[in-house]
Scaffold this active site. Structure first.
Site, PDB file in Angstrom:
ATOM      1  N   SER A 186       0.898  -1.085  -0.185  1.00 37.33           N
ATOM      2  CA  SER A 186      -0.004   0.038  -0.159  1.00 37.33           C
ATOM      3  C   SER A 186       0.999   1.414   0.101  1.00 37.33           C
ATOM      4  CB  SER A 186      -0.846  -0.104   1.103  1.00 37.33           C
ATOM      5  OG  SER A 186      -1.910   1.142   0.949  1.00 37.33           O
ATOM      6  N   THR A 187       0.856   1.980   1.115  1.00 38.19           N
ATOM      7  CA  THR A 187       1.495   3.613   0.906  1.00 38.19           C
ATOM      8  C   THR A 187       3.032   2.950   0.887  1.00 38.19           C
ATOM      9  OG1 THR A 187      -0.101   4.400   2.429  1.00 38.19           O
ATOM     10  CG2 THR A 187       1.810   5.632   2.200  1.00 38.19           C
ATOM     11  N   HIS A 213      -2.613  -1.487  -3.279  1.00 36.89           N
ATOM     12  CA  HIS A 213      -3.783  -0.394  -3.239  1.00 36.89           C
ATOM     13  C   HIS A 213      -3.445   1.057  -3.935  1.00 36.89           C
ATOM     14  CE1 HIS A 213      -4.143  -2.135   1.175  1.00 36.89           C
ATOM     15  NE2 HIS A 213      -4.756  -2.905   0.263  1.00 36.89           N
ATOM     16  N   MET A 305      -0.073   1.227   4.936  1.00 30.63           N
ATOM     17  CA  MET A 305      -0.813   1.780   6.108  1.00 30.63           C
ATOM     18  C   MET A 305      -1.828   0.743   6.178  1.00 30.63           C
ATOM     19  SD  MET A 305      -3.186   4.980   4.890  1.00 30.63           S
ATOM     20  CE  MET A 305      -4.375   5.208   3.552  1.00 30.63           C
ATOM     21  N   ASP A 308      -4.368  -4.457   5.994  1.00 24.99           N
ATOM     22  CA  ASP A 308      -4.728  -5.501   4.962  1.00 24.99           C
ATOM     23  C   ASP A 308      -3.471  -6.425   4.647  1.00 24.99           C
ATOM     24  OD1 ASP A 308      -6.045  -6.585   2.926  1.00 24.99           O
ATOM     25  OD2 ASP A 308      -5.624  -5.034   1.538  1.00 24.99           O
TER      26      ASP A 308
END
Length: 372
Positions: A186-187, A213, A305, A308
């Protein structure tokens, strides 16, 4: 940590005692007002000013010294990428890019992530509410502002330069005990993936699938950009695409991707169901891999972050899969890997620069380094 109730996880650790000071940069007066109104909804954020272009932004940054900047990419005088380069050179500050979902906008956004921006959101498009709406971006923007305020920029800006695929050299005969390599991020993930995937040689013996993401519409551009850097073919996944050596599939944003068996083949299936918050969901992908491949899986969870992927990696680990989490020191945001570690679902914790070496050692059963 309750990782079962949602995919996001929320901003809790390291909450600033003072409001996060944000400078909003956009050439559209309407967008400046919309973004300012969104941010003013949260008591932990204060908008200290706005700027109309890159030159205006640099002047106000020097005077107002914001904690986080939201940055439009297409502006007159000095565009967002040129402004971002100056920010990273002169006074590095966390930047959240704000981009339209267009070909040029996506290309600029992905370039900005490589240059050091923490993350991005898409601009509200009133005439296309299913793509981007105020409701969709409000929580996303606020969450990303809060995460950005806590990010150590050196973890982005000081990432090792992309290397040619020269090491480690893979032996000719890997042990045939894995069906695929699965990666969630993600991030901070895009830049981490640029770095990691360029190390894979063209004869890497496993097919690879990645859930990163991103807002709907961006993963196709992301796959094409990765394809220009990697020795392996990179493409956005479609239903029926086979997991096979020489190919990296990127799960499309806005949809869920799972794997299933089709005779002797392992193929992707892309659908709008289930209706989960995150699209793609790393947990959903990993759970499908647990059902289809079980212990014949290599799984990696990179920076991001939220939580998940934690439960999915835990399930894979219990089935005997080999699991790797990026370490806290090299993560932009140590959320998703932390969730997997705290659930006991991780075999190896590695810095980003060592993850490929770990993958190679598992493929060829080397035992020259220790795990967790």
């Amino acid at each position: 940590m309750d990782v079962g109730c949602c995919d996001f996880g929320f901003y809790q650790e390291g909450v600033a005692t003072l409001p996060i000071r944000v400078l909003v940069v956009d050439d559209s007066a309407l967008i400046r007002q919309v973004l300012s109104d969104i941010l003013k909804q949260d008591p932990d954020i204060t908008v200290i000013g706005t700027a109309v272009d890159g030159e205006d932004a640099l002047q106000k940054i020097a005077i107002q010294k914001p904690d986080v900047i939201t940055l439009d990419l297409e502006m007159p005088k000095m565009n967002g990428l040129d402004c971002l380069a100056k920010i990273m050179e002169q006074s590095p500050i966390p930047v959240i890019m704000v981009s339209y979902l267009t070909t040029r906008g996506a290309e600029y956004t992905l370039k900005g992530l490589e240059m050091g921006a923490v993350d991005f959101v898409t601009k509200p498009i009133a005439e296309e509410p299913d793509i981007v709406s105020l409701d969709n971006i409000s929580l996303d923007l606020i969450q990303k502002i809060k995460i950005a305020a806590e990010v150590h920029l050196a973890k982005i800006t000081d990432l090792p330069k992309r290397q040619a695929v020269t090491k480690p050299q893979l032996p000719q005969s890997p042990k045939e005990k894995y069906d695929l390599l699965a990666i969630g991020a993600s991030t901070g993930g895009p830049k981490a993936l640029y770095y990691l995937l360029t190390q894979f040689p063209e004869d890497f013996p496993l097919g690879i699938i990645i859930a990163q993401h991103m807002p709907k519409g961006f993963t196709d551009f992301f796959a094409k950009r990765l394809n220009t850097y990697c020795k392996l073919e990179v493409t956005e996944a479609k239903t029926g695409d086979e997991i096979k050596p020489g190919r990296i599939l990127i799960a499309p944003a806005g949809y869920q991707t799972k794997l299933r068996r089709a005779g002797d083949l392992l193929v992707a299936e892309v659908s709008e169901e289930p209706k989960l918050i995150l699209k793609p969901s790393v947990n959903y992908l990993f759970e499908s891999i647990a059902e289809t491949c079980a212990s014949r899986t290599l799984a990696v969870l990179l920076t991001g972050m939220g939580v998940d992927g934690g439960l999915g990696m835990q399930h894979l680990h219990k089935l005997g899969a080999q699991t790797i989490a990026q370490d806290e020191a090299s993560c932009v945001v140590y959320g998703m890997p932390r969730a997997a570690v705290e659930l006991g679902g991780v075999d190896f914790i590695e810095g980003l620069s060592e993850i490929y070496n770990r993958i190679a050692s598992l493929l060829y059963e080397r035992s020259d380094s220790s795990g967790t």
